[in-house]
Design a protein around this motif. Structure first.
Motif, PDB file in Angstrom:
ATOM      1  N   VAL A 176      -0.424  -1.688  -0.986  1.00  0.00           N
ATOM      2  CA  VAL A 176       0.487  -0.616  -1.384  1.00  0.00           C
ATOM      3  C   VAL A 176       0.454   0.489  -0.326  1.00  0.00           C
ATOM      4  O   VAL A 176      -0.534   0.639   0.402  1.00  0.00           O
ATOM      5  CB  VAL A 176       0.101  -0.025  -2.757  1.00  0.00           C
ATOM      6  N   GLU A 177       1.527   1.233  -0.268  1.00  0.00           N
ATOM      7  CA  GLU A 177       1.579   2.375   0.648  1.00  0.00           C
ATOM      8  C   GLU A 177       0.971   3.588  -0.043  1.00  0.00           C
ATOM      9  O   GLU A 177       1.240   3.835  -1.218  1.00  0.00           O
ATOM     10  CB  GLU A 177       3.020   2.682   1.059  1.00  0.00           C
ATOM     11  N   ASP A 178       0.155   4.319   0.667  1.00  0.00           N
ATOM     12  CA  ASP A 178      -0.519   5.486   0.100  1.00  0.00           C
ATOM     13  C   ASP A 178      -0.487   6.603   1.141  1.00  0.00           C
ATOM     14  O   ASP A 178      -0.059   6.423   2.267  1.00  0.00           O
ATOM     15  CB  ASP A 178      -1.960   5.137  -0.275  1.00  0.00           C
ATOM     16  N   GLY A 179      -0.972   7.762   0.720  1.00  0.00           N
ATOM     17  CA  GLY A 179      -1.046   8.864   1.660  1.00  0.00           C
ATOM     18  C   GLY A 179      -0.284  10.084   1.164  1.00  0.00           C
ATOM     19  O   GLY A 179       0.146  10.129   0.022  1.00  0.00           O
ATOM     20  N   PRO A 180      -0.133  11.063   2.017  1.00  0.00           N
ATOM     21  CA  PRO A 180      -0.543  11.047   3.431  1.00  0.00           C
ATOM     22  C   PRO A 180      -2.057  11.252   3.596  1.00  0.00           C
ATOM     23  O   PRO A 180      -2.720  11.802   2.722  1.00  0.00           O
ATOM     24  CB  PRO A 180       0.242  12.209   4.024  1.00  0.00           C
ATOM     25  N   ASN A 181      -2.577  10.821   4.740  1.00  0.00           N
ATOM     26  CA  ASN A 181      -3.988  11.030   5.051  1.00  0.00           C
ATOM     27  C   ASN A 181      -4.183  12.407   5.685  1.00  0.00           C
ATOM     28  O   ASN A 181      -3.259  13.232   5.695  1.00  0.00           O
ATOM     29  CB  ASN A 181      -4.510   9.922   5.975  1.00  0.00           C
ATOM     30  N   ASP A 182      -5.355  12.657   6.227  1.00  0.00           N
ATOM     31  CA  ASP A 182      -5.651  13.967   6.806  1.00  0.00           C
ATOM     32  C   ASP A 182      -4.756  14.307   7.995  1.00  0.00           C
ATOM     33  O   ASP A 182      -4.585  15.487   8.346  1.00  0.00           O
ATOM     34  CB  ASP A 182      -7.125  14.030   7.250  1.00  0.00           C
ATOM     35  N   GLU A 183      -4.182  13.270   8.614  1.00  0.00           N
ATOM     36  CA  GLU A 183      -3.281  13.494   9.739  1.00  0.00           C
ATOM     37  C   GLU A 183      -1.822  13.584   9.287  1.00  0.00           C
ATOM     38  O   GLU A 183      -0.901  13.676  10.109  1.00  0.00           O
ATOM     39  CB  GLU A 183      -3.427  12.373  10.781  1.00  0.00           C
ATOM     40  N   MET A 240       1.329   8.253   6.361  1.00  0.00           N
ATOM     41  CA  MET A 240       1.195   7.276   5.287  1.00  0.00           C
ATOM     42  C   MET A 240       0.414   6.074   5.813  1.00  0.00           C
ATOM     43  O   MET A 240       0.416   5.787   7.025  1.00  0.00           O
ATOM     44  CB  MET A 240       2.568   6.845   4.788  1.00  0.00           C
ATOM     45  N   PHE A 241      -0.246   5.369   4.920  1.00  0.00           N
ATOM     46  CA  PHE A 241      -1.031   4.203   5.314  1.00  0.00           C
ATOM     47  C   PHE A 241      -0.987   3.166   4.191  1.00  0.00           C
ATOM     48  O   PHE A 241      -0.563   3.462   3.068  1.00  0.00           O
ATOM     49  CB  PHE A 241      -2.480   4.600   5.609  1.00  0.00           C
ATOM     50  N   THR A 242      -1.377   1.959   4.489  1.00  0.00           N
ATOM     51  CA  THR A 242      -1.424   0.900   3.479  1.00  0.00           C
ATOM     52  C   THR A 242      -2.874   0.603   3.119  1.00  0.00           C
ATOM     53  O   THR A 242      -3.776   0.755   3.948  1.00  0.00           O
ATOM     54  CB  THR A 242      -0.743  -0.383   3.976  1.00  0.00           C
ATOM     55  N   ARG A 243      -3.051   0.213   1.887  1.00  0.00           N
ATOM     56  CA  ARG A 243      -4.379  -0.166   1.398  1.00  0.00           C
ATOM     57  C   ARG A 243      -4.217  -1.276   0.374  1.00  0.00           C
ATOM     58  O   ARG A 243      -3.108  -1.551  -0.111  1.00  0.00           O
ATOM     59  CB  ARG A 243      -5.069   1.036   0.743  1.00  0.00           C
ATOM     60  N   LYS A 244      -5.322  -1.907   0.031  1.00  0.00           N
ATOM     61  CA  LYS A 244      -5.280  -2.919  -1.025  1.00  0.00           C
ATOM     62  C   LYS A 244      -5.022  -2.245  -2.371  1.00  0.00           C
ATOM     63  O   LYS A 244      -5.531  -1.152  -2.633  1.00  0.00           O
ATOM     64  CB  LYS A 244      -6.593  -3.694  -1.081  1.00  0.00           C
ATOM     65  N   ALA A 245      -4.238  -2.891  -3.189  1.00  0.00           N
ATOM     66  CA  ALA A 245      -3.958  -2.348  -4.513  1.00  0.00           C
ATOM     67  C   ALA A 245      -5.226  -2.360  -5.355  1.00  0.00           C
ATOM     68  O   ALA A 245      -6.116  -3.196  -5.178  1.00  0.00           O
ATOM     69  CB  ALA A 245      -2.863  -3.167  -5.193  1.00  0.00           C
ATOM     70  N   VAL A 246      -5.300  -1.407  -6.276  1.00  0.00           N
ATOM     71  CA  VAL A 246      -6.432  -1.316  -7.202  1.00  0.00           C
ATOM     72  C   VAL A 246      -5.894  -1.405  -8.624  1.00  0.00           C
ATOM     73  O   VAL A 246      -4.679  -1.422  -8.864  1.00  0.00           O
ATOM     74  CB  VAL A 246      -7.219  -0.001  -6.997  1.00  0.00           C
ATOM     75  N   ALA A 247      -6.807  -1.455  -9.584  1.00  0.00           N
ATOM     76  CA  ALA A 247      -6.412  -1.668 -10.981  1.00  0.00           C
ATOM     77  C   ALA A 247      -5.454  -0.596 -11.489  1.00  0.00           C
ATOM     78  O   ALA A 247      -4.612  -0.864 -12.354  1.00  0.00           O
ATOM     79  CB  ALA A 247      -7.655  -1.728 -11.864  1.00  0.00           C
ATOM     80  N   ALA A 248      -5.549   0.616 -10.964  1.00  0.00           N
ATOM     81  CA  ALA A 248      -4.704   1.713 -11.446  1.00  0.00           C
ATOM     82  C   ALA A 248      -3.275   1.638 -10.924  1.00  0.00           C
ATOM     83  O   ALA A 248      -2.391   2.318 -11.445  1.00  0.00           O
ATOM     84  CB  ALA A 248      -5.322   3.054 -11.050  1.00  0.00           C
TER      85      ALA A 248
END
Length: 253
Positions: A91-98, A101-109
């Protein structure tokens, strides 16, 4: 006056269009569902098999974005199994400290990941047809679960004699107009059920419809239990009030 005329014309159009569609749709075979009726419930093995059909067959085109992976614990999966299901997606998430946006593995939520980033991409991958979200499908269609089951099992290899089937379409006995862009999604042995159940087309259709019915109303069992408790309370209250009334008026002749 002009507004009334336009309103009447619009109402006539709706009525005639609805009547045409209704007359075109064949009668749906009634199915027996474990969740029907006042005391009906969802069978957990049925739901888990249905999720397997959705995950392995349907999810490549159809989203169920109103569901979160953690909801799967309600149908008998363990938290670890849910974590493993979610980890198959990004899934796409973010923004990070910079600020990026970045992608990460999906979690239960997270909600179920959509198979396409947008409608245009979905249509491009499906010859212009748009695969609808299945989260509320059994509530969105007239006939509910019976209709979805009939659609999944109503494909015919060849249309009736004299029926003009358009290029790229498939004949389905229960789809309005009998022409549907979706190819038959189910075939014998299409999934290898974890519990060893034989994966016939009818079995897979029944299981996935049960899962989609739960997805559309995950609170159904709680609502039914509450309804039964309320009815019992009202019956008891009525009996008490009747007894009180007889006691109060017992000396009046």
């Amino acid at each position: 006056m002009k507004r009334k005329t336009l309103a009447a014309a619009f109402a006539t159009l709706l009525f005639t269009t609805g009547a045409a569609v209704a007359s075109e749709a064949p009668k749906l075979p009634a199915q027996s569902w474990s969740f029907s009726g006042t005391f009906g419930t969802f069978g957990r093995p049925d739901l888990q098999r249905g999720f397997q059909v959705y995950k392995q067959i349907c999810s490549s085109c159809h989203a169920a974005h109103l569901l979160a992976y953690r909801n799967l614990t309600d149908i008998g999966f363990t938290p670890q199994q849910v974590t493993d299901f979610a980890a198959d997606f990004e899934v796409e998430d973010g923004p990070n400290d910079e600020g990026e946006m970045f992608t990460r593995k999906a979690v239960a939520a997270d909600r179920f990941v959509k198979p396409f980033p947008n409608e245009a991409a979905a249509r491009a991958a499906n010859n212009g047809a748009y695969p609808p979200d299945l989260s509320l499908m059994t509530k969105a269609r007239v006939g509910g679960p019976d209709y979805v089951y009939a659609l999944l099992t109503g494909y015919k290899e060849e249309p009736p004699a004299g029926f003009a089937l358009m290029e790229g379409m498939h004949y389905n006995e229960y789809f309005p107009g009998h022409q549907v862009a979706m190819a038959p999604p189910l075939s014998e042995g299409g999934v290898d059920y974890a519990d060893g159940t034989t994966a016939t087309v009818e079995q897979m259709a029944k299981d996935v419809v049960t899962f989609l019915s739960w997805a559309a109303e995950p609170e159904m069992e709680v609502r039914k239990r509450l309804g039964v408790k309320v009815m019992i309370f009202l019956v008891a209250l009525t009996a008490l009030l009747f007894a009180l009334k007889r006691k109060i008026w017992s000396d009046v002749h």
